[in-house]
Structures are given as C-alpha cells and as structure tokens.
Design an enzyme around this catalytic site. Structure first.
Site, PDB file in Angstrom:
ATOM      1  N   ASP A  85      30.661  43.556  37.440  1.00 42.25           N
ATOM      2  CA  ASP A  85      31.085  44.538  36.427  1.00 42.25           C
ATOM      3  C   ASP A  85      32.323  44.060  35.689  1.00 42.25           C
ATOM      4  OD1 ASP A  85      29.031  46.252  37.093  1.00 42.25           O
ATOM      5  OD2 ASP A  85      30.213  47.277  38.633  1.00 42.25           O
ATOM      6  N   GLY A  86      33.213  43.387  36.418  1.00 42.75           N
ATOM      7  CA  GLY A  86      34.434  42.865  35.798  1.00 42.75           C
ATOM      8  C   GLY A  86      34.096  41.925  34.643  1.00 42.75           C
TER       9      GLY A  86
ATOM     10  N   ASN B 132      35.478  51.560  30.621  1.00 40.80           N
ATOM     11  CA  ASN B 132      35.494  52.520  31.722  1.00 40.80           C
ATOM     12  C   ASN B 132      36.531  53.613  31.508  1.00 40.80           C
ATOM     13  OD1 ASN B 132      33.562  51.381  33.412  1.00 40.80           O
ATOM     14  ND2 ASN B 132      35.041  50.076  34.476  1.00 40.80           N
TER      15      ASN B 132
ATOM     16  N   ASP C 128      51.658  60.439  39.459  1.00 41.73           N
ATOM     17  CA  ASP C 128      51.591  58.982  39.231  1.00 41.73           C
ATOM     18  C   ASP C 128      51.083  58.663  37.832  1.00 41.73           C
ATOM     19  OD1 ASP C 128      52.444  58.612  41.761  1.00 41.73           O
ATOM     20  OD2 ASP C 128      50.663  57.561  42.492  1.00 41.73           O
TER      21      ASP C 128
ATOM     22  N   LEU D  22      30.508  56.366  31.002  1.00 45.14           N
ATOM     23  CA  LEU D  22      30.091  55.140  31.696  1.00 45.14           C
ATOM     24  C   LEU D  22      31.059  54.767  32.818  1.00 45.14           C
ATOM     25  CD1 LEU D  22      27.932  52.838  31.477  1.00 45.14           C
ATOM     26  CD2 LEU D  22      29.603  51.578  30.124  1.00 45.14           C
TER      27      LEU D  22
ATOM     28  N   ALA E 297      33.660  54.328  38.205  1.00 43.16           N
ATOM     29  CA  ALA E 297      34.623  53.258  38.494  1.00 43.16           C
ATOM     30  C   ALA E 297      35.897  53.856  39.116  1.00 43.16           C
ATOM     31  CB  ALA E 297      34.886  52.467  37.211  1.00 43.16           C
ATOM     32  N   TYR E 298      37.042  53.521  38.596  1.00 41.13           N
ATOM     33  CA  TYR E 298      38.339  53.993  39.121  1.00 41.13           C
ATOM     34  C   TYR E 298      38.344  55.527  39.190  1.00 41.13           C
ATOM     35  CZ  TYR E 298      43.509  53.500  39.472  1.00 41.13           C
ATOM     36  OH  TYR E 298      44.815  53.507  39.869  1.00 41.13           O
TER      37      TYR E 298
ATOM     38  N   TYR F 244      36.065  57.599  39.909  1.00 43.98           N
ATOM     39  CA  TYR F 244      35.404  58.109  41.115  1.00 43.98           C
ATOM     40  C   TYR F 244      36.315  57.927  42.337  1.00 43.98           C
ATOM     41  CZ  TYR F 244      31.959  58.318  44.887  1.00 43.98           C
ATOM     42  OH  TYR F 244      31.282  58.624  46.044  1.00 43.98           O
TER      43      TYR F 244
ATOM     44  N   ALA G 204      47.456  61.328  41.766  1.00 42.80           N
ATOM     45  CA  ALA G 204      48.496  61.909  42.623  1.00 42.80           C
ATOM     46  C   ALA G 204      49.324  62.972  41.896  1.00 42.80           C
ATOM     47  CB  ALA G 204      49.403  60.799  43.178  1.00 42.80           C
TER      48      ALA G 204
HETATM   49  P1  NAP Z   1      37.743  44.689  39.409  1.00 44.42           P
HETATM   50  O1  NAP Z   1      37.999  43.958  40.669  1.00 44.42           O
HETATM   51  O2  NAP Z   1      37.155  43.962  38.246  1.00 44.42           O
HETATM   52  O3  NAP Z   1      36.842  45.979  39.720  1.00 44.42           O
HETATM   53  C1  NAP Z   1      37.060  46.791  40.853  1.00 44.42           C
HETATM   54  C2  NAP Z   1      35.702  47.321  41.317  1.00 44.42           C
HETATM   55  O4  NAP Z   1      35.214  48.272  40.350  1.00 44.42           O
HETATM   56  C3  NAP Z   1      34.649  46.210  41.413  1.00 44.42           C
HETATM   57  O5  NAP Z   1      33.910  46.379  42.603  1.00 44.42           O
HETATM   58  C4  NAP Z   1      33.788  46.426  40.171  1.00 44.42           C
HETATM   59  O6  NAP Z   1      32.446  45.934  40.334  1.00 44.42           O
HETATM   60  C5  NAP Z   1      33.840  47.953  40.096  1.00 44.42           C
HETATM   61  N1  NAP Z   1      33.481  48.541  38.784  1.00 44.42           N
HETATM   62  C6  NAP Z   1      33.895  48.190  37.550  1.00 44.42           C
HETATM   63  N2  NAP Z   1      33.331  48.988  36.613  1.00 44.42           N
HETATM   64  C7  NAP Z   1      32.539  49.867  37.286  1.00 44.42           C
HETATM   65  C8  NAP Z   1      31.712  50.950  36.886  1.00 44.42           C
HETATM   66  N3  NAP Z   1      31.580  51.316  35.599  1.00 44.42           N
HETATM   67  N4  NAP Z   1      31.077  51.669  37.859  1.00 44.42           N
HETATM   68  C9  NAP Z   1      31.221  51.343  39.171  1.00 44.42           C
HETATM   69  N5  NAP Z   1      31.997  50.333  39.600  1.00 44.42           N
HETATM   70  C10 NAP Z   1      32.652  49.605  38.675  1.00 44.42           C
HETATM   71  O7  NAP Z   1      39.134  45.397  39.001  1.00 44.42           O
HETATM   72  P2  NAP Z   1      40.100  45.308  37.750  1.00 44.42           P
HETATM   73  O8  NAP Z   1      39.935  43.996  37.045  1.00 44.42           O
HETATM   74  O9  NAP Z   1      41.436  45.722  38.227  1.00 44.42           O
HETATM   75  O10 NAP Z   1      39.605  46.468  36.758  1.00 44.42           O
HETATM   76  C11 NAP Z   1      38.297  46.565  36.275  1.00 44.42           C
HETATM   77  C12 NAP Z   1      37.789  47.949  36.582  1.00 44.42           C
HETATM   78  O11 NAP Z   1      37.898  48.175  37.977  1.00 44.42           O
HETATM   79  C13 NAP Z   1      38.586  49.068  35.924  1.00 44.42           C
HETATM   80  O12 NAP Z   1      38.017  49.418  34.692  1.00 44.42           O
HETATM   81  C14 NAP Z   1      38.553  50.184  36.940  1.00 44.42           C
HETATM   82  O13 NAP Z   1      37.576  51.167  36.625  1.00 44.42           O
HETATM   83  C15 NAP Z   1      38.155  49.535  38.230  1.00 44.42           C
HETATM   84  N6  NAP Z   1      39.273  49.723  39.186  1.00 44.42           N
HETATM   85  C16 NAP Z   1      39.053  50.499  40.267  1.00 44.42           C
HETATM   86  C17 NAP Z   1      40.080  50.765  41.138  1.00 44.42           C
HETATM   87  C18 NAP Z   1      39.802  51.667  42.297  1.00 44.42           C
HETATM   88  O14 NAP Z   1      38.635  52.064  42.453  1.00 44.42           O
HETATM   89  N7  NAP Z   1      40.801  52.019  43.098  1.00 44.42           N
HETATM   90  C19 NAP Z   1      41.354  50.253  40.934  1.00 44.42           C
HETATM   91  C20 NAP Z   1      41.557  49.448  39.821  1.00 44.42           C
HETATM   92  C21 NAP Z   1      40.500  49.186  38.942  1.00 44.42           C
HETATM   93  P3  NAP Z   1      32.124  44.338  40.544  1.00 44.42           P
HETATM   94  O15 NAP Z   1      32.412  44.092  41.978  1.00 44.42           O
HETATM   95  O16 NAP Z   1      30.674  44.199  40.207  1.00 44.42           O
HETATM   96  O17 NAP Z   1      33.025  43.581  39.590  1.00 44.42           O
END
Ligand code: NAP
EC number: 2.7.1.23
Length: 268
Positions: free
Chosen positions: A52-53, A125, A154, A162, A166-167, A169, A189
């Site tokens: 996804d990244g 996202n 925070d 879409l 991701a974050y 959820y 938070a």
């Molecule tokens: P990243 O490592 O690229 O992504 C973190 C996780 O989020 C990976 O497992 C990624 O899937 C998954 N993801 C991304 N878009 C998604 C979507 N639309 N639905 C479900 N899962 C999704 O992290 P990053 O580079 O910091 O940021 C990229 C995205 O990651 C952000 O847009 C954010 O939504 C998400 N993120 C999540 C958290 C959290 O959940 N605590 C924290 C920071 C960022 P893949 O393994 O396939 O890449």
C-alpha cells in the site's frame, strides 16, 4: 490483432517487486501491450507493484494522474492492491477482455494558510494535524463555518473513505464502505477533563463539507501536517481548510463487492 494499450509499470526497490515487475513486463509484451519506458501521462493503465505504501507513493509522485490504477501486492498488507503476484495472468486476461469494473474515490485536500500564503496538499488516505515534538495541541474545528469543538489532545486525523482502513482504523475510526463518499474526522488521544472537552469518537461528514481548523493559540509553530505518512512543517499556520478533492483515483476492480471480503480476510 495488435493491442495498442499503453501501460505504466511502477514498482518499489524490493527484489520480489523487481522480479514481479519483470514477469509482468514479459507477459504484457507477449500479449502485445505497449509498456511506457518512462512514466507516460497518456497511458491507459498504471500497474503498481509493491504494498500500500508504494501505491500511495505512486499517486503522489505522479501527481494524482487521471489514469486507472491497479496494485499487485508484494508488500505486507496490500489492502489497496487488487491482485497477488500469482494472479497476474488471470488479471491480464480479464483486463484484455474488458472484464473489470472501476471504483472511483477522492483524496482529501488541505489548503494550509500561513500569514503570507496558502499551499495545497493531498492525502489518499488521510491528512493528520498533530502537535510537533509530542506537544498537546488546541484546535478550533469548524464545519461549514460553524464551530464544532475546541479540540485538545495529540491531534486530529481527517480520513478519505479509501483511507478509513488505514491509520484512521488504528485510532478507533470507522471503516467506511467504498460506495460512500464521506470525510471522517477522528481524534488522536482527545483530552476529556474539567480543563478540556473534546469528542472521543469520530465525526462523519458529507462529501461537500468544508472543515476549517485554526490553532487556538494563533501563530504557534508547534503543529505538523502529515499527508499519507509524510510530514510537512510550515511557519505560522493561521488556518487549514480540509475537504474532499476534485481529483479522482480510479481503481481497477476484478470482483464486485470484494471490499468486505478483504476487510474480513486482512483484519479479522
Ligand atoms: P507504511 O508502513 O507505508 O504503512 C503502514 C501500514 O498501513 C502498512 O501495513 C500499509 O500496508 C497499511 N496501509 C496503508 N494504506 C492502507 C489502507 N488504505 N488500508 C489499510 N491499510 C493501509 O506507513 P507510512 O509510510 O508511515 O504511512 C503510509 C500510511 O500508513 C498512512 O497513510 C497511514 O494511513 C498509515 N499509517 C498507519 C499507522 C497506524 O496504523 N498506527 C501509523 C502511521 C501511518 P502495506 O503493508 O501493504 O504497505
């Protein structure tokens, strides 16, 4: 008969992604597709090999191109991807026969204003506004010019439909069926004490809603804006307007109504 469709292949640096892209290239050539040497804005299709990244990065790097896109998952989760590497042959046959649908979604857009100017940023996202250096932030949040709340905590996350999985959820936001076009504000938070009162659940808004965020303490510089994981810092932010962007993301789907199967498969 020649197949004149032009395809952009984008992939990340992982060895498995490179091997998958090589296989894909060979298959496309055998089927008479044309493969763009460099990214071509007039292509008929983007195939993104990675997780996804990589999917998010491709949309940002090529400035949200108006070209249908499909992901082939060589990453960890691959929620946005439609196909696994072992499904490439099946996908290409279906694509060639025109046996697919497209799902349209919109990124979120922020107009970030400082005292001198405004700049636009997009999130596939989400866009997160949070305190820099782990500080609490205080934000006035208005919807369609009506003050909704004075938030303390925070930060807040504004998710596209879409991006709901991701974050959004992870911090307790709701999963949104992709047939809905909504903006979701989810608190990070939130503080709920006698000193400060903030919503603890997410707020879901219609597609034409305009969210306006002003730092309660004007001109403070302790705010960071994060678009799909990429941080942006600006000096003296006065206001951030967030809304659903006009740009579209057109994703190729092979199976109709596969969203909830994917949620069950990947999340439960
Ligand atoms: P990243 O490592 O690229 O992504 C973190 C996780 O989020 C990976 O497992 C990624 O899937 C998954 N993801 C991304 N878009 C998604 C979507 N639309 N639905 C479900 N899962 C999704 O992290 P990053 O580079 O910091 O940021 C990229 C995205 O990651 C952000 O847009 C954010 O939504 C998400 N993120 C999540 C958290 C959290 O959940 N605590 C924290 C920071 C960022 P893949 O393994 O396939 O890449």
């Amino acid at each position: 008969m020649g197949n004149k469709k032009l395809v952009n292949i984008v992939y990340n640096e992982l060895q498995f992604s490179q091997e998958t892209a090589k296989y894909l290239r060979k298959k496309l050539q055998d089927m008479n597709f044309t493969i763009a040497e460099d990214f071509d804005e007039n292509a008929d299709l983007i195939i993104c090999v990675g997780g996804d990244g990589s999917f998010l990065k491709a949309l940002h790097d090529y400035d949200f191109p108006n070209i249908p896109i499909i992901g082939i998952n060589t990453g960890h989760l691959g929620f946005l991807a439609e196909v696994d590497p072992d499904g490439i042959d099946y996908f290409l046959e279906r694509y060639q026969r025109g046996e697919y649908t497209t799902e349209i979604s919109h990124p979120v857009e922020a107009s970030i204003c400082t005292r001198n100017s405004c700049i636009k940023k997009m999130g596939v996202n989400e866009i997160v506004i949070k305190g820099d250096k782990s500080r609490t932030i205080h934000l006035d949040i208005s919807v369609d010019d009506q003050l909704l709340q004075r938030f303390s905590g925070d930060g807040i996350l504004i998710s596209s439909a879409l991006g709901s999985t991701a974050y959004n959820y992870s911090i307790g936001g709701s999963i949104v069926d992709p047939r809905l076009s909504v903006l979701q504000i989810t608190p990070l938070a939130p503080i709920n004490t006698n000193a400060y009162r903030s919503f603890t659940s997410s707020v879901i808004l219609p597609p034409d809603a305009r969210v306006k965020i002003s730092p309660e303490y004007r001109f403070e510089d302790n705010i960071v804006i994060v678009c799909d994981g990429v941080e942006h810092r600006y000096s003296k932010i006065t206001e951030v307007d967030i809304y659903i962007a006009e740009e579209t993301i057109e994703m190729i789907r092979l199976e109709k109504g596969n969203f909830w199967n994917k949620v069950i498969d990947k999340f439960l």
